[in-house]
Write a protein that holds these residues in place. Sequence first.
Motif, PDB file in Angstrom:
ATOM      1  N   VAL A  12       0.870  -1.140  -0.014  1.00 37.25           N
ATOM      2  CA  VAL A  12       0.071   0.133  -0.111  1.00 37.25           C
ATOM      3  C   VAL A  12       0.734   1.209   0.029  1.00 37.25           C
ATOM      4  N   ALA A  13       1.888   1.377   0.870  1.00 36.60           N
ATOM      5  CA  ALA A  13       2.895   2.198   0.840  1.00 36.60           C
ATOM      6  C   ALA A  13       3.332   2.708  -0.616  1.00 36.60           C
ATOM      7  N   HIS A  14       3.927   1.424  -1.014  1.00 35.83           N
ATOM      8  CA  HIS A  14       4.658   1.700  -2.403  1.00 35.83           C
ATOM      9  C   HIS A  14       3.691   2.079  -3.411  1.00 35.83           C
ATOM     10  N   ALA A  15       2.437   1.483  -3.470  1.00 35.97           N
ATOM     11  CA  ALA A  15       1.278   2.016  -4.719  1.00 35.97           C
ATOM     12  C   ALA A  15       1.049   3.550  -4.069  1.00 35.97           C
ATOM     13  N   HIS A  18       3.507   5.950  -5.535  1.00 37.10           N
ATOM     14  CA  HIS A  18       3.466   5.949  -6.952  1.00 37.10           C
ATOM     15  C   HIS A  18       2.185   6.311  -7.374  1.00 37.10           C
ATOM     16  N   GLY A  19       1.100   6.833  -6.866  1.00 39.19           N
ATOM     17  CA  GLY A  19       0.166   7.676  -7.510  1.00 39.19           C
ATOM     18  C   GLY A  19      -1.167   6.681  -7.248  1.00 39.19           C
ATOM     19  N   ALA A  20      -1.237   5.507  -6.654  1.00 41.71           N
ATOM     20  CA  ALA A  20      -2.286   4.719  -6.566  1.00 41.71           C
ATOM     21  C   ALA A  20      -3.427   5.632  -5.703  1.00 41.71           C
ATOM     22  N   GLY A  21      -4.652   5.021  -5.812  1.00 42.48           N
ATOM     23  CA  GLY A  21      -5.578   5.755  -5.160  1.00 42.48           C
ATOM     24  C   GLY A  21      -5.767   5.252  -3.639  1.00 42.48           C
ATOM     25  N   PRO A  22      -6.263   5.355  -2.921  1.00 39.31           N
ATOM     26  CA  PRO A  22      -6.665   4.698  -1.457  1.00 39.31           C
ATOM     27  C   PRO A  22      -6.755   3.234  -1.521  1.00 39.31           C
ATOM     28  N   PHE A  23      -6.396   2.478  -0.656  1.00 36.22           N
ATOM     29  CA  PHE A  23      -6.679   1.069  -0.392  1.00 36.22           C
ATOM     30  C   PHE A  23      -7.976   0.770   0.290  1.00 36.22           C
ATOM     31  N   LEU A  24      -8.869  -0.048   0.291  1.00 36.95           N
ATOM     32  CA  LEU A  24      -9.533  -0.755   1.042  1.00 36.95           C
ATOM     33  C   LEU A  24      -9.399  -1.830   1.616  1.00 36.95           C
ATOM     34  N   VAL A  25      -9.391  -2.191   3.005  1.00 35.24           N
ATOM     35  CA  VAL A  25      -9.232  -3.579   3.623  1.00 35.24           C
ATOM     36  C   VAL A  25     -10.605  -3.788   4.298  1.00 35.24           C
ATOM     37  N   VAL A  26     -11.115  -5.105   3.829  1.00 34.12           N
ATOM     38  CA  VAL A  26     -12.330  -5.802   4.535  1.00 34.12           C
ATOM     39  C   VAL A  26     -11.731  -6.770   5.089  1.00 34.12           C
ATOM     40  N   ALA A  27     -12.094  -6.670   6.622  1.00 36.47           N
ATOM     41  CA  ALA A  27     -11.506  -7.854   7.646  1.00 36.47           C
ATOM     42  C   ALA A  27     -12.440  -7.964   8.579  1.00 36.47           C
ATOM     43  N   PRO A  28     -12.154  -9.091   9.330  1.00 32.81           N
ATOM     44  CA  PRO A  28     -12.984  -9.487  10.473  1.00 32.81           C
ATOM     45  C   PRO A  28     -13.002  -8.321  11.597  1.00 32.81           C
ATOM     46  N   THR A  29     -14.090  -8.279  12.176  1.00 35.95           N
ATOM     47  CA  THR A  29     -14.228  -7.089  12.952  1.00 35.95           C
ATOM     48  C   THR A  29     -13.230  -7.183  14.057  1.00 35.95           C
ATOM     49  N   SER A  30     -12.917  -8.412  14.359  1.00 36.25           N
ATOM     50  CA  SER A  30     -11.709  -8.517  15.515  1.00 36.25           C
ATOM     51  C   SER A  30     -10.497  -8.101  15.177  1.00 36.25           C
ATOM     52  N   ALA A  67     -12.444  10.615   3.713  1.00 37.66           N
ATOM     53  CA  ALA A  67     -11.639  11.660   2.865  1.00 37.66           C
ATOM     54  C   ALA A  67     -10.310  11.578   3.299  1.00 37.66           C
ATOM     55  N   GLY A  68      -9.337  11.748   2.176  1.00 38.02           N
ATOM     56  CA  GLY A  68      -7.969  12.168   2.745  1.00 38.02           C
ATOM     57  C   GLY A  68      -7.215  10.799   3.082  1.00 38.02           C
ATOM     58  N   ALA A  69      -7.939   9.560   3.008  1.00 35.69           N
ATOM     59  CA  ALA A  69      -7.108   8.471   3.451  1.00 35.69           C
ATOM     60  C   ALA A  69      -6.445   7.761   2.619  1.00 35.69           C
ATOM     61  N   ASP A  70      -5.372   7.065   3.170  1.00 37.47           N
ATOM     62  CA  ASP A  70      -4.489   6.339   2.185  1.00 37.47           C
ATOM     63  C   ASP A  70      -4.920   4.945   2.174  1.00 37.47           C
ATOM     64  N   LEU A  71      -5.289   4.665   3.637  1.00 41.03           N
ATOM     65  CA  LEU A  71      -5.896   3.171   3.770  1.00 41.03           C
ATOM     66  C   LEU A  71      -7.276   3.213   4.780  1.00 41.03           C
ATOM     67  N   VAL A  72      -8.085   2.448   4.082  1.00 37.37           N
ATOM     68  CA  VAL A  72      -9.533   2.450   5.080  1.00 37.37           C
ATOM     69  C   VAL A  72      -9.750   0.984   5.256  1.00 37.37           C
ATOM     70  N   ARG A  89     -16.721   4.660  -4.708  1.00 40.65           N
ATOM     71  CA  ARG A  89     -15.592   5.070  -4.443  1.00 40.65           C
ATOM     72  C   ARG A  89     -14.558   4.405  -5.513  1.00 40.65           C
ATOM     73  N   GLU A  90     -13.420   5.236  -6.001  1.00 38.11           N
ATOM     74  CA  GLU A  90     -12.337   4.577  -6.645  1.00 38.11           C
ATOM     75  C   GLU A  90     -11.163   4.223  -5.682  1.00 38.11           C
ATOM     76  N   TRP A  91     -11.103   2.977  -5.699  1.00 40.83           N
ATOM     77  CA  TRP A  91      -9.889   2.577  -4.899  1.00 40.83           C
ATOM     78  C   TRP A  91      -8.667   2.158  -5.691  1.00 40.83           C
ATOM     79  N   GLY A  92      -7.737   2.249  -5.070  1.00 42.93           N
ATOM     80  CA  GLY A  92      -6.371   1.922  -5.675  1.00 42.93           C
ATOM     81  C   GLY A  92      -6.290   0.290  -5.611  1.00 42.93           C
ATOM     82  N   GLY A  93      -7.019  -0.279  -4.520  1.00 48.08           N
ATOM     83  CA  GLY A  93      -6.638  -1.532  -4.398  1.00 48.08           C
ATOM     84  C   GLY A  93      -7.646  -2.087  -3.367  1.00 48.08           C
ATOM     85  N   LEU A  94      -8.067  -3.461  -3.358  1.00 50.09           N
ATOM     86  CA  LEU A  94      -8.990  -3.855  -2.511  1.00 50.09           C
ATOM     87  C   LEU A  94      -8.230  -5.039  -1.582  1.00 50.09           C
ATOM     88  N   VAL A  95      -8.139  -5.297  -0.614  1.00 50.92           N
ATOM     89  CA  VAL A  95      -7.729  -6.409   0.338  1.00 50.92           C
ATOM     90  C   VAL A  95      -8.836  -7.168   0.978  1.00 50.92           C
TER      91      VAL A  95
END
Length: 95
Positions: A12-15, A18-30, A67-72, A89-95
């Motif tokens: 995520v930091a590398h992307a 280099h201009g990638a959009g923010p990344f979204l991580v979907v994970a267990p609540t825990s 708004a303004g996030a690199d990682l959500v 939303r436009e995401w640079g990547g989804l995890v």
Amino acid sequence: GLGKTLQTLALVAHARAHGAGPFLVVAPTSVVATWASEAAHFTPHLTVRTVTESRARRGEALADVVAGADLVVTSYTLFRLEATDHAAREWGGLV
């Protein structure tokens, strides 16, 4: 124990650097808080937002929260409840 979170944060930091959009991580609540903690420790230059409540509970739109996030980071349940908002939303990547 295998370093998957750290490897993903490095990606995520590398992307983002280099201009990638923010990344979204979907994970267990825990582990939503763990993601935020690990990001603060290993990639403190990234702006991280956690979505831990539904729109009805937090009282503001998803766009305002992230708004303004690199990682959500959010949970499976909240992602499902707000799937349309996430898809808009436009995401640079989804995890």
